[in-house]
Design an enzyme around this catalytic site. Structure first.
Site, PDB file in Angstrom:
ATOM      1  N   SER A  56       0.973  -1.486   0.033  1.00 16.14           N
ATOM      2  CA  SER A  56      -0.055   0.282  -0.402  1.00 16.14           C
ATOM      3  C   SER A  56       0.746   1.210  -0.276  1.00 16.14           C
ATOM      4  CB  SER A  56      -0.996  -0.202   1.190  1.00 16.14           C
ATOM      5  OG  SER A  56      -1.472   1.353   1.731  1.00 16.14           O
ATOM      6  N   TYR A  97      -2.781  -0.645   9.925  1.00 17.76           N
ATOM      7  CA  TYR A  97      -3.335  -1.409   9.013  1.00 17.76           C
ATOM      8  C   TYR A  97      -1.855  -0.559   7.682  1.00 17.76           C
ATOM      9  CZ  TYR A  97      -3.798  -1.439   3.873  1.00 17.76           C
ATOM     10  OH  TYR A  97      -3.976  -1.859   2.641  1.00 17.76           O
TER      11      TYR A  97
HETATM   12  P1  NDP Z   1     -11.670  -6.227  -0.692  1.00 16.85           P
HETATM   13  O1  NDP Z   1     -12.243  -5.555   0.434  1.00 16.85           O
HETATM   14  O2  NDP Z   1     -12.668  -4.386  -1.873  1.00 16.85           O
HETATM   15  O3  NDP Z   1     -11.947  -7.696  -0.907  1.00 16.85           O
HETATM   16  C1  NDP Z   1     -10.925  -7.888  -0.010  1.00 16.85           C
HETATM   17  C2  NDP Z   1     -10.812  -9.062  -0.427  1.00 16.85           C
HETATM   18  O4  NDP Z   1      -9.660 -10.000   0.922  1.00 16.85           O
HETATM   19  C3  NDP Z   1     -12.280 -10.040  -1.137  1.00 16.85           C
HETATM   20  O5  NDP Z   1     -11.743 -10.730  -1.394  1.00 16.85           O
HETATM   21  C4  NDP Z   1     -11.623 -10.468   0.687  1.00 16.85           C
HETATM   22  O6  NDP Z   1     -13.071 -11.572   0.665  1.00 16.85           O
HETATM   23  C5  NDP Z   1     -10.427 -11.418   1.775  1.00 16.85           C
HETATM   24  N1  NDP Z   1     -10.072 -11.229   2.582  1.00 16.85           N
HETATM   25  C6  NDP Z   1     -10.641 -10.814   3.131  1.00 16.85           C
HETATM   26  N2  NDP Z   1      -9.861 -10.808   5.114  1.00 16.85           N
HETATM   27  C7  NDP Z   1     -10.064 -11.675   4.455  1.00 16.85           C
HETATM   28  C8  NDP Z   1     -10.766 -12.816   6.052  1.00 16.85           C
HETATM   29  N3  NDP Z   1      -9.638 -12.382   7.179  1.00 16.85           N
HETATM   30  N4  NDP Z   1      -9.490 -13.991   4.901  1.00 16.85           N
HETATM   31  C9  NDP Z   1      -9.559 -14.409   3.998  1.00 16.85           C
HETATM   32  N5  NDP Z   1      -9.992 -13.698   2.757  1.00 16.85           N
HETATM   33  C10 NDP Z   1     -10.330 -12.047   3.217  1.00 16.85           C
HETATM   34  O7  NDP Z   1      -9.841  -5.072  -0.581  1.00 16.85           O
HETATM   35  P2  NDP Z   1      -9.241  -4.663  -1.969  1.00 16.85           P
HETATM   36  O8  NDP Z   1      -9.780  -5.259  -3.372  1.00 16.85           O
HETATM   37  O9  NDP Z   1      -9.411  -2.784  -2.097  1.00 16.85           O
HETATM   38  O10 NDP Z   1      -8.134  -4.542  -1.737  1.00 16.85           O
HETATM   39  C11 NDP Z   1      -7.175  -5.559  -1.925  1.00 16.85           C
HETATM   40  C12 NDP Z   1      -5.606  -5.797  -1.666  1.00 16.85           C
HETATM   41  O11 NDP Z   1      -5.427  -3.622  -1.857  1.00 16.85           O
HETATM   42  C13 NDP Z   1      -5.255  -4.714   0.255  1.00 16.85           C
HETATM   43  O12 NDP Z   1      -3.971  -6.132   0.188  1.00 16.85           O
HETATM   44  C14 NDP Z   1      -5.366  -4.086   0.240  1.00 16.85           C
HETATM   45  O13 NDP Z   1      -5.000  -3.933   1.824  1.00 16.85           O
HETATM   46  C15 NDP Z   1      -4.547  -3.396  -0.402  1.00 16.85           C
HETATM   47  N6  NDP Z   1      -4.736  -1.472  -1.070  1.00 16.85           N
HETATM   48  C16 NDP Z   1      -5.956  -1.584  -0.914  1.00 16.85           C
HETATM   49  C17 NDP Z   1      -5.909  -0.339  -2.054  1.00 16.85           C
HETATM   50  C18 NDP Z   1      -7.529   0.427  -2.242  1.00 16.85           C
HETATM   51  O14 NDP Z   1      -7.838   1.545  -2.494  1.00 16.85           O
HETATM   52  N7  NDP Z   1      -8.885   0.085  -2.014  1.00 16.85           N
HETATM   53  C19 NDP Z   1      -5.312   0.586  -1.899  1.00 16.85           C
HETATM   54  C20 NDP Z   1      -3.698   0.030  -1.186  1.00 16.85           C
HETATM   55  C21 NDP Z   1      -4.455  -1.181  -0.597  1.00 16.85           C
HETATM   56  P3  NDP Z   1     -14.164 -12.081   0.958  1.00 16.85           P
HETATM   57  O15 NDP Z   1     -14.492 -11.449   0.085  1.00 16.85           O
HETATM   58  O16 NDP Z   1     -14.547 -13.293   1.124  1.00 16.85           O
HETATM   59  O17 NDP Z   1     -14.635 -10.910   2.236  1.00 16.85           O
END
Ligand code: NDP
Length: 254
Positions: free
Chosen positions: A147, A160
Site C-alpha cells: 500500500s 493497517y
Molecule cells: P476488498 O475489501 O475489496 O476485498 C478484500 C478481499 O480480501 C476479499 O476477496 C475478501 O474475501 C478477502 N479477505 C478479507 N479478509 C479476509 C480474511 N480474513 N480471510 C480471507 N479472505 C479475506 O479489498 P481491496 O480489493 O480494496 O484490497 C486488495 C488489496 O489491496 C489489499 O491487500 C489492500 O490492503 C490493498 N490496497 C487496497 C487499496 C484500495 O484503495 N482499495 C489501497 C492500497 C492497498 P471475501 O470477499 O470473502 O470477504
C-alpha cells in the site's frame, strides 16, 4: 501463445476488488486461476463466472485467513479444487492480495484489532509462502499487495499501515532467499482504488473528488490499474525484477 499458458496462479482475496481484477487479468493471460475468498462465496463464484465467460479457467476455494488453522484450511481447499480439475498440486504464481483494513487511529486501536490485522495481513501471507515453497515451481512468482500507506503517513489506520510495512520487509527478504530458484518476489503498492475497502471514504461526491485529486491523473484507480502491473510482474518479461516495491498509485503525492 498466451503468456501464462500452462501455469497455475493463486490469488488470495480474489472474490472482490483488486483481487478479482488480478484473477481476471491472469486468466486472460492463460493461467488456471485459484480464486481464494474468506466468506463471500457468491462474489467468488461471480469472479469464476466472469473468467469462464471469457473462455478462461478458474475455480473458487475458501479459507478464513484470520483463523488459527488458516494455512491448513487454505492448502486443503486448494488441493481439492486442483484435484477436481485434474491439475497438478504445483503452482507458478502466488499473489498475496487479501487483507483487512480499518484499524482506526491510535486512540481507537484495540489489541484485538491489532492481532487480527497482523494475522490476516502478515502472518497468513508469510506462512502461505512457507507452506507453498515445496510446490511453487522454480522460476515462479510471488507478488505481495502492499500500500502507499507504507511510504506516506497514514494515521487514519496506523496498524493497517504497519502490516503493509511488514509486507514490504517480507518481500525484500524472500526475494533474496528465493532468487537462487529463479523465483521473483515483489510488492505492488496501490493508492486509492475504488473497491469495497474504501467505499465509506467515497460516500459523497466531495470525498470522491478529494481522493481522485491525490493522483496526478485526477481520478480514483480501478482494480485493472493494479492488475495490469501484477500481470507484467508475473510474466517472463519481468524475470529481472525482484525485491522491489512497485508504486502503482497513479502518481499519488508526487
Ligand atoms: P476488498 O475489501 O475489496 O476485498 C478484500 C478481499 O480480501 C476479499 O476477496 C475478501 O474475501 C478477502 N479477505 C478479507 N479478509 C479476509 C480474511 N480474513 N480471510 C480471507 N479472505 C479475506 O479489498 P481491496 O480489493 O480494496 O484490497 C486488495 C488489496 O489491496 C489489499 O491487500 C489492500 O490492503 C490493498 N490496497 C487496497 C487499496 C484500495 O484503495 N482499495 C489501497 C492500497 C492497498 P471475501 O470477499 O470473502 O470477504
Amino acid at each position: 501463445m498466451s503468456a501464462l499458458a500452462g501455469r497455475t496462479a493463486i490469488v488470495t482475496g480474489a472474490s472482490r476488488g483488486i483481487g478479482r481484477g488480478i484473477a481476471e487479468r491472469l486468466a486472460t493471460d492463460g493461467a488456471l486461476v485459484a480464486v481464494h475468498y474468506g466468506s463471500n462465496e457468491k462474489a467468488a463464484l461471480e469472479t469464476v463466472e466472469i473468467i469462464e465467460g471469457r473462455g478462461g479457467r478458474a475455480f473458487a476455494f475458501r479459507a478464513e485467513l484470520g483463523a488459527p488453522d488458516a494455512v491448513d484450511t487454505f492448502y486443503a481447499a486448494l488441493d481439492a479444487g486442483l484435484a477436481e480439475r485434474g491439475a497438478a498440486r504445483e503452482f507458478d504464481i502466488l499473489v498475496n492480495n487479501a487483507a483487512a483494513s480499518g484499524s482506526g487511529r491510535i486512540h481507537q486501536l484495540t489489541t484485538e484489532v491489532f492481532d487480527r490485522l497482523f494475522a490476516i495481513n502478515v502472518k497468513a501471507p508469510l506462512f502461505l509462502v512457507q507452506r507453498g515453497l515445496d510446490r511453487l515451481r522454480d522460476g515462479g512468482r510471488i507478488v505481495n499487495i502492499s500500500s502507499a500507506a507504507t511510504k506516506h503517513a497514514f494515521p487514519d489506520s496506523v496498524t493497517y499501515a504497519m502490516t503493509k510495512g511488514a509486507v514490504d520487509t517480507m518481500t525484500l527478504a524472500l526475494a533474496k532467499e528465493l532468487g537462487p530458484r529463479g523465483i521473483t518476489v515483489n510488492a505492488v503498492a496501490p493508492g486509492y482504488i475504488a473497491t469495497d475497502m474504501n467505499a465509506r471514504r467515497r460516500a459523497t461526491p466531495e470525498a470522491s473528488a478529494a481522493l481522485a485529486a491525490m493522483s496526478v491523473f485526477n481520478r480514483i484507480g480501478t482494480p485493472a490499474d493494479v492488475a495490469d502491473v501484477v500481470g507484467f510482474l508475473v510474466s517472463d518479461d519481468a524475470r529481472w525484477i525482484t525485491g522491489q516495491y512497485v508504486d502503482a498509485t497513479g502518481g499519488t503525492a508526487l
